[in-house]
Design a protein around this motif. Structure first.
Motif, PDB file in Angstrom:
ATOM      1  N   ALA A   1       0.816  -1.207   0.000  1.00 39.06           N
ATOM      2  CA  ALA A   1       0.000   0.000   0.000  1.00 39.06           C
ATOM      3  C   ALA A   1       0.852   1.260   0.000  1.00 39.06           C
ATOM      4  CB  ALA A   1      -0.933   0.000   1.218  1.00 39.06           C
ATOM      5  N   ALA A   2       1.936   1.254   0.774  1.00 42.26           N
ATOM      6  CA  ALA A   2       2.824   2.417   0.851  1.00 42.26           C
ATOM      7  C   ALA A   2       3.446   2.715  -0.510  1.00 42.26           C
ATOM      8  CB  ALA A   2       3.918   2.176   1.895  1.00 42.26           C
ATOM      9  N   GLU A   3       3.747   1.657  -1.266  1.00 42.35           N
ATOM     10  CA  GLU A   3       4.330   1.831  -2.598  1.00 42.35           C
ATOM     11  C   GLU A   3       3.335   2.506  -3.535  1.00 42.35           C
ATOM     12  OE1 GLU A   3       7.369   1.840  -5.267  1.00 42.35           O
ATOM     13  OE2 GLU A   3       7.504   1.128  -3.195  1.00 42.35           O
ATOM     14  N   ARG A   4       2.068   2.050  -3.501  1.00 43.64           N
ATOM     15  CA  ARG A   4       1.051   2.645  -4.363  1.00 43.64           C
ATOM     16  C   ARG A   4       0.752   4.096  -3.972  1.00 43.64           C
ATOM     17  NH1 ARG A   4      -2.050  -0.950  -7.537  1.00 43.64           N
ATOM     18  NH2 ARG A   4      -3.059   0.925  -8.363  1.00 43.64           N
ATOM     19  N   LEU A   5       0.884   4.386  -2.669  1.00 36.64           N
ATOM     20  CA  LEU A   5       0.659   5.748  -2.179  1.00 36.64           C
ATOM     21  C   LEU A   5       1.863   6.651  -2.396  1.00 36.64           C
ATOM     22  CD1 LEU A   5      -1.056   4.966   1.261  1.00 36.64           C
ATOM     23  CD2 LEU A   5      -2.137   6.134  -0.679  1.00 36.64           C
ATOM     24  N   GLN A   6       2.988   6.035  -2.815  1.00 42.18           N
ATOM     25  CA  GLN A   6       4.253   6.757  -2.955  1.00 42.18           C
ATOM     26  C   GLN A   6       4.627   7.459  -1.636  1.00 42.18           C
ATOM     27  OE1 GLN A   6       3.434   9.216  -6.492  1.00 42.18           O
ATOM     28  NE2 GLN A   6       4.508   7.688  -7.743  1.00 42.18           N
ATOM     29  N   LEU A   7       4.456   6.709  -0.549  1.00 42.62           N
ATOM     30  CA  LEU A   7       4.782   7.212   0.781  1.00 42.62           C
ATOM     31  C   LEU A   7       6.289   7.366   0.906  1.00 42.62           C
ATOM     32  CD1 LEU A   7       2.531   7.683   2.892  1.00 42.62           C
ATOM     33  CD2 LEU A   7       3.275   5.583   4.023  1.00 42.62           C
TER      34      LEU A   7
ATOM     35  N   ASP B   1     -11.694   1.198  -7.257  1.00 47.28           N
ATOM     36  CA  ASP B   1     -12.005   1.543  -8.642  1.00 47.28           C
ATOM     37  C   ASP B   1     -10.983   2.544  -9.197  1.00 47.28           C
ATOM     38  OD1 ASP B   1     -14.208  -0.097  -8.563  1.00 47.28           O
ATOM     39  OD2 ASP B   1     -15.633   1.521  -8.129  1.00 47.28           O
ATOM     40  N   GLU B   2     -10.606   3.512  -8.373  1.00 43.50           N
ATOM     41  CA  GLU B   2      -9.676   4.548  -8.815  1.00 43.50           C
ATOM     42  C   GLU B   2      -8.301   3.970  -9.131  1.00 43.50           C
ATOM     43  OE1 GLU B   2      -7.516   8.614  -7.054  1.00 43.50           O
ATOM     44  OE2 GLU B   2      -9.219   7.717  -5.987  1.00 43.50           O
ATOM     45  N   TYR B   3      -7.846   3.027  -8.286  1.00 45.96           N
ATOM     46  CA  TYR B   3      -6.494   2.479  -8.461  1.00 45.96           C
ATOM     47  C   TYR B   3      -6.501   1.127  -9.161  1.00 45.96           C
ATOM     48  CZ  TYR B   3      -4.521   6.144  -5.505  1.00 45.96           C
ATOM     49  OH  TYR B   3      -4.114   7.361  -4.997  1.00 45.96           O
ATOM     50  N   HIS B   4      -7.685   0.642  -9.561  1.00 42.90           N
ATOM     51  CA  HIS B   4      -7.804  -0.653 -10.256  1.00 42.90           C
ATOM     52  C   HIS B   4      -7.112  -1.760  -9.461  1.00 42.90           C
ATOM     53  CE1 HIS B   4      -9.333   1.659 -13.626  1.00 42.90           C
ATOM     54  NE2 HIS B   4      -8.251   2.410 -13.580  1.00 42.90           N
ATOM     55  N   CYS B   5      -7.471  -1.850  -8.184  1.00 45.50           N
ATOM     56  CA  CYS B   5      -6.823  -2.825  -7.308  1.00 45.50           C
ATOM     57  C   CYS B   5      -7.874  -3.565  -6.485  1.00 45.50           C
ATOM     58  CB  CYS B   5      -5.819  -2.136  -6.393  1.00 45.50           C
ATOM     59  SG  CYS B   5      -6.575  -0.982  -5.218  1.00 45.50           S
ATOM     60  N   ASP B   6      -7.440  -4.554  -5.726  1.00 43.89           N
ATOM     61  CA  ASP B   6      -8.368  -5.303  -4.881  1.00 43.89           C
ATOM     62  C   ASP B   6      -8.743  -4.478  -3.649  1.00 43.89           C
ATOM     63  OD1 ASP B   6      -6.610  -6.107  -2.475  1.00 43.89           O
ATOM     64  OD2 ASP B   6      -5.402  -6.775  -4.167  1.00 43.89           O
ATOM     65  N   MET B   7      -9.766  -4.939  -2.952  1.00 43.89           N
ATOM     66  CA  MET B   7     -10.314  -4.187  -1.821  1.00 43.89           C
ATOM     67  C   MET B   7      -9.336  -4.112  -0.646  1.00 43.89           C
ATOM     68  SD  MET B   7     -13.575  -3.060  -2.331  1.00 43.89           S
ATOM     69  CE  MET B   7     -14.611  -3.224  -0.874  1.00 43.89           C
ATOM     70  N   ARG B   8      -8.494  -5.117  -0.462  1.00 45.91           N
ATOM     71  CA  ARG B   8      -7.541  -5.053   0.649  1.00 45.91           C
ATOM     72  C   ARG B   8      -6.523  -3.935   0.432  1.00 45.91           C
ATOM     73  NH1 ARG B   8      -6.841  -8.698   4.109  1.00 45.91           N
ATOM     74  NH2 ARG B   8      -7.097 -10.465   2.705  1.00 45.91           N
TER      75      ARG B   8
END
Length: 421
Positions: free
Chosen positions: A23-29, A392-399
């Motif tokens: 999640a941190a990677e997708r958020l670019q934390l 939906d915004e990130y085209h990813c699973d719910m977790r």
């Protein structure tokens, strides 16, 4: 939730950190923020003696971990189990941080546990163990710092002993120090059913998302403890067909549906659902793989993994347990098109009503069960919709979506508060 034997070896804290990093990677934390959020704030390990009824002394080991408190006091359950480990408690504390954040509750995450087998202890021994453990962790718990609650093999009576012990140290009653208490000493209406009620609410929302009617859906439940047994009753009352249930000793499957009330009576009389005669005997692992529309893992961590994810036939998985699905299994399930409602959202009904209990204790004014259920449904539905929009915004699973939403909220609070000194 039943304390079942794990059939798959894994480290829950490594899994929690792996989920965080995704999640941190997708958020670019930033790496600085990751450094803060991937580690617990506090880890307390205690070793304490308890006198058993035979006169002998046994030393027990217990833990209390606070992962993050930037959004409010730490919150999390206490479990009694021979399988408790520090890494398990650390993982559960991290998941509690994200769980509170994803539903917008002003808490941080914590968890606790004692390595013991409560099935081999009588009530007097459990009381002495609980009071001594509470005394040992009293240096970090409190109504405005860290509020424990029930978890595996603990209940409202354990919470009553904890509250009383803490209050005796202070010299006056402090009901808000724990939640999940009996009603007679500041407990909340609806608390016992809260986790299962939240599971029903998010399952309704998930079915709507898929355009699938929940009424008539086939439901399989792994784990027939508090959350699993109540979920079976609620889904049955919703018009669903509960086709399989299990506990640690075994399970039963009936494609025509089971009567949850009759199964519960059988378990109370015989100690397990496994010998219930109106169904085909299955193993706990097989309850995950039977033909069904909604699968509810309501036992322990790591039961859905790369080796069995491909055999799951459900359209919806609603995680009543904490951490039942590994990251490798998540990828397989997402590829199969299964809608998985992750634990930090699916079972957040428990902590939400715990929050209600705490608020009621602080203000010494209590609500009726209808008010509590209404408030719970509003919060759970709002959280589900926010997670679905993120998915939906990130085209990813719910977790991943739920973790991103929660981590972003905790990161924002951390950034705004800054680092002291």
């Amino acid at each position: 939730m039943d304390d079942e034997v794990r059939s798959f070896s894994f480290n829950p804290y490594e899994m929690a950190v792996q989920q965080f990093e995704l999640a941190a990677e997708r958020l670019q934390l930033s790496e600085d923020m990751r450094e803060i959020l991937r580690q617990p704030k506090r880890e307390l390990t205690v070793h304490f003696p308890v006198r058993l009824d035979d006169g002998s002394i046994k030393t027990f080991t217990g833990y209390r971990v606070q992962h993050n408190v930037n959004r409010g006091p730490a919150k999390g359950g206490i479990r009694y189990s021979p399988q408790v480990t520090l890494d398990e408690v650390k993982a559960l504390a991290m998941w509690m941080t994200w769980k509170c954040a994803v539903v917008g509750i002003p808490y941080g995450g914590a968890k606790g546990g004692v390595i013991c087998n409560p099935r081999h202890m009588n009530p007097a021994e459990l009381e002495r163990l609980t009071r001594r453990y509470t005394t040992e962790i009293s240096i970090i718990i409190g109504p405005h710092s860290d509020i424990p609650a029930p978890d595996i093999n603990t209940n409202s009576q354990i919470m009553a002993w904890m509250m009383d012990t803490y209050s005796m140290h202070a010299g006056f009653s402090i009901p808000a120090v724990v939640t999940g208490k009996p009603l007679s000493i500041g407990g909340s209406e609806g608390r016992n059913e809260a986790t299962a009620t939240g599971v029903l609410f998010v399952s309704r929302r998930a079915a709507q998302r898929l355009g699938m009617p929940l009424k008539g859906a086939r439901v399989s439940i792994q784990g027939f403890g508090n959350a699993g047994a109540i979920a079976a009753r609620l889904f049955h009352n919703e018009g669903c067909k509960v086709v399989a249930v299990c506990d640690s000793r075994g399970g039963i499957y009936n494609e025509d549906g089971l009567d949850p009330a009759a199964v519960l009576r059988h378990k109370q009389e015989h100690g397990s659902v496994a010998s219930y005669s109106f169904g085909q005997v299955v193993t706990p692992e097989e309850t995950l793989e039977v033909p069904c529309d909604v699968l509810i893992p309501a036992a322990i961590e790591g039961v859905i993994h790369a080796q069995n994810a491909g055999r799951i036939q459900a359209q919806i998985i609603t995680e009543a347990a904490n951490g039942p699905t590994t990251p490798e299994a998540d990828a397989i399930l997402f590829q199969k098109g299964i809608l998985l409602v992750p634990d930090i959202l699916a079972n957040a009904g428990g902590v939400t009503v715990s929050y209600f209990e705490w608020v009621q204790d602080i203000q010494s004014f209590f609500w009726g069960v209808e008010e509590i259920t209404r408030r719970l449904e509003v919060i759970i539905n709002k959280a589900f919709d926010a997670v679905a929009r993120t998915a939906d915004e990130y085209h990813c699973d719910m977790r991943l979506a739920a973790n991103m939403l929660a981590i972003a909220r905790v990161a924002e609070a951390t950034q705004v508060r800054g680092i002291y000194p």
